[in-house]
Scaffold this motif. Sequence first.
Motif, PDB file in Angstrom:
ATOM      1  N   ALA A  74      -5.266  38.898  50.235  1.00  0.00           N
ATOM      2  CA  ALA A  74      -5.614  39.979  49.314  1.00  0.00           C
ATOM      3  C   ALA A  74      -6.627  40.914  49.948  1.00  0.00           C
ATOM      4  CB  ALA A  74      -6.190  39.398  48.030  1.00  0.00           C
ATOM      5  N   PHE A  75      -6.383  42.220  49.797  1.00  0.00           N
ATOM      6  CA  PHE A  75      -7.352  43.232  50.182  1.00  0.00           C
ATOM      7  C   PHE A  75      -7.935  43.782  48.895  1.00  0.00           C
ATOM      8  CE2 PHE A  75      -8.283  47.791  50.914  1.00  0.00           C
ATOM      9  CZ  PHE A  75      -9.353  47.625  51.775  1.00  0.00           C
ATOM     10  N   LEU A  76      -9.247  43.653  48.723  1.00  0.00           N
ATOM     11  CA  LEU A  76      -9.927  44.112  47.513  1.00  0.00           C
ATOM     12  C   LEU A  76     -10.714  45.375  47.825  1.00  0.00           C
ATOM     13  CD1 LEU A  76     -11.232  40.604  46.461  1.00  0.00           C
ATOM     14  CD2 LEU A  76      -9.295  41.815  45.488  1.00  0.00           C
ATOM     15  N   PRO A  77     -10.204  46.554  47.421  1.00  0.00           N
ATOM     16  CA  PRO A  77     -10.951  47.784  47.680  1.00  0.00           C
ATOM     17  C   PRO A  77     -12.282  47.756  46.923  1.00  0.00           C
ATOM     18  CG  PRO A  77      -8.761  48.273  46.794  1.00  0.00           C
ATOM     19  CD  PRO A  77      -8.955  46.811  46.721  1.00  0.00           C
ATOM     20  N   PRO A  78     -13.361  48.180  47.548  1.00  0.00           N
ATOM     21  CA  PRO A  78     -14.659  48.139  46.864  1.00  0.00           C
ATOM     22  C   PRO A  78     -14.690  49.029  45.626  1.00  0.00           C
ATOM     23  CG  PRO A  78     -14.837  49.190  49.032  1.00  0.00           C
ATOM     24  CD  PRO A  78     -13.440  48.709  48.895  1.00  0.00           C
ATOM     25  N   GLY A  79     -15.215  48.468  44.536  1.00  0.00           N
ATOM     26  CA  GLY A  79     -15.373  49.220  43.305  1.00  0.00           C
ATOM     27  C   GLY A  79     -14.120  49.371  42.472  1.00  0.00           C
ATOM     28  N   ARG A  80     -13.042  48.708  42.841  1.00  0.00           N
ATOM     29  CA  ARG A  80     -11.781  48.816  42.106  1.00  0.00           C
ATOM     30  C   ARG A  80     -11.304  47.417  41.692  1.00  0.00           C
ATOM     31  NH1 ARG A  80     -10.524  54.155  40.934  1.00  0.00           N
ATOM     32  NH2 ARG A  80     -11.295  55.411  42.626  1.00  0.00           N
ATOM     33  N   ALA A 135      -6.182  44.027  43.594  1.00  0.00           N
ATOM     34  CA  ALA A 135      -5.937  43.295  44.838  1.00  0.00           C
ATOM     35  C   ALA A 135      -4.639  43.832  45.421  1.00  0.00           C
ATOM     36  CB  ALA A 135      -5.835  41.805  44.573  1.00  0.00           C
ATOM     37  N   ILE A 136      -4.664  44.196  46.701  1.00  0.00           N
ATOM     38  CA  ILE A 136      -3.490  44.769  47.358  1.00  0.00           C
ATOM     39  C   ILE A 136      -3.032  43.793  48.431  1.00  0.00           C
ATOM     40  CG2 ILE A 136      -2.599  46.758  48.623  1.00  0.00           C
ATOM     41  CD1 ILE A 136      -4.917  48.366  47.347  1.00  0.00           C
ATOM     42  N   PHE A 137      -1.721  43.567  48.475  1.00  0.00           N
ATOM     43  CA  PHE A 137      -1.131  42.631  49.425  1.00  0.00           C
ATOM     44  C   PHE A 137      -0.118  43.355  50.288  1.00  0.00           C
ATOM     45  CE2 PHE A 137      -2.479  40.053  45.875  1.00  0.00           C
ATOM     46  CZ  PHE A 137      -2.981  38.910  46.461  1.00  0.00           C
ATOM     47  N   ARG A 138      -0.033  42.924  51.553  1.00  0.00           N
ATOM     48  CA  ARG A 138       1.017  43.406  52.450  1.00  0.00           C
ATOM     49  C   ARG A 138       1.873  42.205  52.805  1.00  0.00           C
ATOM     50  NH1 ARG A 138      -1.075  45.896  57.655  1.00  0.00           N
ATOM     51  NH2 ARG A 138      -1.584  47.632  56.308  1.00  0.00           N
ATOM     52  N   GLU A 139       3.142  42.277  52.486  1.00  0.00           N
ATOM     53  CA  GLU A 139       4.111  41.218  52.799  1.00  0.00           C
ATOM     54  C   GLU A 139       5.220  41.822  53.658  1.00  0.00           C
ATOM     55  OE1 GLU A 139       3.893  38.040  51.843  1.00  0.00           O
ATOM     56  OE2 GLU A 139       2.182  38.246  50.500  1.00  0.00           O
ATOM     57  N   ALA A 140       6.148  40.972  54.096  1.00  0.00           N
ATOM     58  CA  ALA A 140       7.285  41.458  54.870  1.00  0.00           C
ATOM     59  C   ALA A 140       8.163  42.370  54.021  1.00  0.00           C
ATOM     60  CB  ALA A 140       8.104  40.288  55.397  1.00  0.00           C
ATOM     61  N   SER A 141       8.214  42.120  52.700  1.00  0.00           N
ATOM     62  CA  SER A 141       9.053  42.932  51.811  1.00  0.00           C
ATOM     63  C   SER A 141       8.404  44.273  51.468  1.00  0.00           C
ATOM     64  CB  SER A 141       9.340  42.156  50.528  1.00  0.00           C
ATOM     65  OG  SER A 141       8.129  41.853  49.856  1.00  0.00           O
ATOM     66  N   GLY A 142       7.085  44.381  51.629  1.00  0.00           N
ATOM     67  CA  GLY A 142       6.407  45.631  51.326  1.00  0.00           C
ATOM     68  C   GLY A 142       4.992  45.398  50.827  1.00  0.00           C
ATOM     69  N   VAL A 143       4.427  46.439  50.228  1.00  0.00           N
ATOM     70  CA  VAL A 143       3.055  46.407  49.733  1.00  0.00           C
ATOM     71  C   VAL A 143       3.101  46.400  48.209  1.00  0.00           C
ATOM     72  CG1 VAL A 143       0.883  47.697  49.646  1.00  0.00           C
ATOM     73  CG2 VAL A 143       2.196  47.612  51.759  1.00  0.00           C
ATOM     74  N   TYR A 144       2.242  45.580  47.599  1.00  0.00           N
ATOM     75  CA  TYR A 144       2.146  45.561  46.150  1.00  0.00           C
ATOM     76  C   TYR A 144       0.691  45.381  45.734  1.00  0.00           C
ATOM     77  CZ  TYR A 144       2.158  40.430  46.626  1.00  0.00           C
ATOM     78  OH  TYR A 144       1.876  39.139  46.969  1.00  0.00           O
TER      79      TYR A 144
END
Length: 165
Positions: free
Chosen positions: A74-80, A83-92
């Motif tokens: 998980a990528f957690l942008p500061p102040g938001r 949680a953003i994930f990058r997988e082989a199928s894409g980004v969600y």
Amino acid sequence: MTTKPLPVPPARSRLEAEPLPRRDFLGLAAGWTAGSALLFSIVGMLRLPKAAVIPAPSSRFRVSLPDSLAPGTAFLPPGRPVAIFREASGVYAISTVCTHLGCIVQAAPDGFRCPCHGSMFARDGSVVRGPAPKPLPWLEVRKTGSGLYVVDAKKTVPPGTTETA
């Protein structure tokens, strides 16, 4: 029958103030009340041009994912609360607001944990352990031409919807 003469009031000094008649007192009180009401209304009108709204961050924001982001992390942008994930199928993107009482969940190795009441969520946002009644909502993600992604925290999408990387 005997009549008594009326008592003569004592002579007043020139230095004594004359008594204020009741009608004059009420007129002065009304004037002071109207003047203070006018003053307070002017102060209120002078405050009108300044907005009394606390600015909130936009629900749509741009984010750049780090190149070192491993799949499933998980990528957690500061102040938001996202949680953003990058997988082989894409980004969600998944909201990190707990569906129980609105606490912000924290990322854990196996998914997410709510610090308030102990709810646990899998990496895909599904409920592993309650008391959360629903899974974490998936959010709309769009890719811009410059490698940035636009996340809209107000628009939910069905789970499993990804944006191609």
